[in-house]
Design a protein around this motif. Sequence first.
Motif, PDB file in Angstrom:
ATOM      1  N   UNK A 193      41.848  48.593  39.809  1.00  9.34           N
ATOM      2  CA  UNK A 193      42.157  47.877  41.046  1.00  9.34           C
ATOM      3  C   UNK A 193      41.301  46.619  41.184  1.00  9.34           C
ATOM      4  N   UNK A 194      40.074  46.662  40.681  1.00 14.79           N
ATOM      5  CA  UNK A 194      39.230  45.468  40.701  1.00 14.79           C
ATOM      6  C   UNK A 194      39.783  44.404  39.758  1.00 14.79           C
ATOM      7  N   UNK A 195      40.337  44.834  38.645  1.00 10.70           N
ATOM      8  CA  UNK A 195      40.950  43.887  37.714  1.00 10.70           C
ATOM      9  C   UNK A 195      42.124  43.166  38.364  1.00 10.70           C
ATOM     10  N   UNK A 196      42.948  43.904  39.100  1.00 15.53           N
ATOM     11  CA  UNK A 196      44.124  43.294  39.722  1.00 15.53           C
ATOM     12  C   UNK A 196      43.734  42.344  40.854  1.00 15.53           C
ATOM     13  N   UNK A 197      42.713  42.705  41.615  1.00 16.90           N
ATOM     14  CA  UNK A 197      42.219  41.803  42.661  1.00 16.90           C
ATOM     15  C   UNK A 197      41.672  40.528  42.033  1.00 16.90           C
ATOM     16  N   UNK A 198      40.924  40.698  40.958  1.00 17.28           N
ATOM     17  CA  UNK A 198      40.359  39.540  40.261  1.00 17.28           C
ATOM     18  C   UNK A 198      41.463  38.637  39.717  1.00 17.28           C
ATOM     19  N   UNK A 199      42.487  39.225  39.121  1.00 16.65           N
ATOM     20  CA  UNK A 199      43.594  38.438  38.564  1.00 16.65           C
ATOM     21  C   UNK A 199      44.283  37.622  39.652  1.00 16.65           C
ATOM     22  N   UNK A 229      41.981  34.757  40.615  1.00 18.94           N
ATOM     23  CA  UNK A 229      41.943  33.777  39.530  1.00 18.94           C
ATOM     24  C   UNK A 229      43.235  32.964  39.493  1.00 18.94           C
ATOM     25  N   UNK A 230      44.348  33.624  39.719  1.00 14.69           N
ATOM     26  CA  UNK A 230      45.647  32.942  39.760  1.00 14.69           C
ATOM     27  C   UNK A 230      45.671  31.871  40.848  1.00 14.69           C
ATOM     28  N   UNK A 231      45.164  32.205  42.026  1.00 13.04           N
ATOM     29  CA  UNK A 231      45.147  31.248  43.137  1.00 13.04           C
ATOM     30  C   UNK A 231      44.261  30.044  42.824  1.00 13.04           C
ATOM     31  N   UNK A 240      49.652  31.734  33.358  1.00 12.62           N
ATOM     32  CA  UNK A 240      48.236  32.088  33.286  1.00 12.62           C
ATOM     33  C   UNK A 240      48.012  33.512  33.786  1.00 12.62           C
ATOM     34  N   UNK A 241      48.650  33.855  34.901  1.00  9.25           N
ATOM     35  CA  UNK A 241      48.536  35.210  35.439  1.00  9.25           C
ATOM     36  C   UNK A 241      49.035  36.237  34.423  1.00  9.25           C
ATOM     37  N   UNK A 279      40.145  29.266  32.318  1.00  6.03           N
ATOM     38  CA  UNK A 279      40.903  30.257  31.548  1.00  6.03           C
ATOM     39  C   UNK A 279      39.979  31.121  30.699  1.00  6.03           C
ATOM     40  N   UNK A 280      39.073  30.468  29.984  1.00  7.06           N
ATOM     41  CA  UNK A 280      38.165  31.205  29.103  1.00  7.06           C
ATOM     42  C   UNK A 280      37.259  32.135  29.905  1.00  7.06           C
ATOM     43  N   UNK A 281      36.635  31.589  30.941  1.00  2.22           N
ATOM     44  CA  UNK A 281      35.687  32.392  31.725  1.00  2.22           C
ATOM     45  C   UNK A 281      36.392  33.500  32.501  1.00  2.22           C
ATOM     46  N   UNK A 282      37.610  33.252  32.966  1.00  2.88           N
ATOM     47  CA  UNK A 282      38.367  34.294  33.664  1.00  2.88           C
ATOM     48  C   UNK A 282      38.663  35.461  32.732  1.00  2.88           C
ATOM     49  N   UNK A 283      39.088  35.125  31.516  1.00  2.00           N
ATOM     50  CA  UNK A 283      39.371  36.177  30.545  1.00  2.00           C
ATOM     51  C   UNK A 283      38.145  36.998  30.204  1.00  2.00           C
ATOM     52  N   UNK A 284      37.009  36.324  30.071  1.00  3.58           N
ATOM     53  CA  UNK A 284      35.764  37.034  29.748  1.00  3.58           C
ATOM     54  C   UNK A 284      35.335  37.930  30.905  1.00  3.58           C
ATOM     55  N   UNK A 285      35.383  37.401  32.125  1.00  7.75           N
ATOM     56  CA  UNK A 285      35.011  38.215  33.282  1.00  7.75           C
ATOM     57  C   UNK A 285      35.946  39.408  33.441  1.00  7.75           C
ATOM     58  N   UNK A 286      37.228  39.176  33.225  1.00  9.99           N
ATOM     59  CA  UNK A 286      38.196  40.266  33.321  1.00  9.99           C
ATOM     60  C   UNK A 286      37.888  41.346  32.293  1.00  9.99           C
ATOM     61  N   UNK A 287      37.469  40.933  31.129  1.00 12.89           N
ATOM     62  CA  UNK A 287      37.112  41.876  30.061  1.00 12.89           C
ATOM     63  C   UNK A 287      35.904  42.728  30.456  1.00 12.89           C
ATOM     64  N   UNK A 288      35.027  42.167  31.302  1.00 11.37           N
ATOM     65  CA  UNK A 288      33.821  42.884  31.722  1.00 11.37           C
ATOM     66  C   UNK A 288      34.071  43.822  32.899  1.00 11.37           C
ATOM     67  N   UNK A 289      35.222  43.664  33.564  1.00 10.20           N
ATOM     68  CA  UNK A 289      35.563  44.527  34.702  1.00 10.20           C
ATOM     69  C   UNK A 289      36.254  45.780  34.179  1.00 10.20           C
ATOM     70  N   UNK A 290      35.838  46.936  34.661  1.00 13.92           N
ATOM     71  CA  UNK A 290      36.353  48.198  34.117  1.00 13.92           C
ATOM     72  C   UNK A 290      37.366  48.897  35.026  1.00 13.92           C
ATOM     73  N   UNK A 291      37.220  48.776  36.339  1.00 12.63           N
ATOM     74  CA  UNK A 291      38.120  49.473  37.258  1.00 12.63           C
ATOM     75  C   UNK A 291      39.436  48.716  37.406  1.00 12.63           C
TER      76      UNK A 291
END
Length: 246
Positions: free
Chosen positions: A74-80, A83-85, A14-15, A60-72
């Motif tokens: 380092x914020x994407x990696x923190x979010x991932x 989400x993985x946890x 998933x990650x 899975x679906x909502x995580x992917x959508x939220x990740x798509x909305x994040x632009x920075x």
Amino acid sequence: MFLKLRPLFYSLIFLGGLELIVFFHRHVLIILLFLMFFSFFQGHWMGRKWSFSVLPVLFSISSGVLLYLITLSFEQQIFILLAFLMYYLSLFGAYRLGQYDGDKTASGMNMSSAMSTLFFVFSSSFGIYLNFLVPLYWLILTYLIATLLVSYQYLIIIKKEDKKIVWIYSFLLALVMGEVIWVLSFWPFGYLTVGTVALIIYYIEWDLIRSYFLENLSRKKMATNFVFFSTMIALILTSSKWLPSL
């Protein structure tokens, strides 16, 4: 023991899927479809019931959508990482409940995963609504379906002897949240603020039904929850940035 190899392995896949969204964002729909079907089968295999697929699929679906909305980046990696946890927690909870459905710790994991999933769904769907001019009825329908399925998969754990009653109360929760998002859609706030407020409102209703099923509902508890969470909502709204009017 909070570490199990099989849920961990599937969570790493998933990650990897979320990382692919970052690097190949043009193919986000294909990646989301893969994660959705992958999560459906893994949730079922872990918990031995179809209902345990609800959280991994929606997450899975909502995580992917939220990740798509994040632009920075380092914020994407923190979010991932977060989400993985949470994804691991949902699979691990399903695995333990599949082994023994009276596992209180696993039930707590499932509850945490359910709330996280709904927050992700509420926030991501409202983000899509704001950014891509999606019709309001699609937003309401998303809230209805997500609330119905997530509520059922948790409430059936604590009242497994009466599926009909669980479906009825889950449907009532879904109807209320459909009304809630219709009201919130007129508010001048961003998707994270709306998602947080929607989750708080859902939790108040959900906790009433849960307490009723467990036969420990009281007026004092209802009043305490109402005052505490109303204060939280007020603080969130007063500290949130308003969106400019169109």
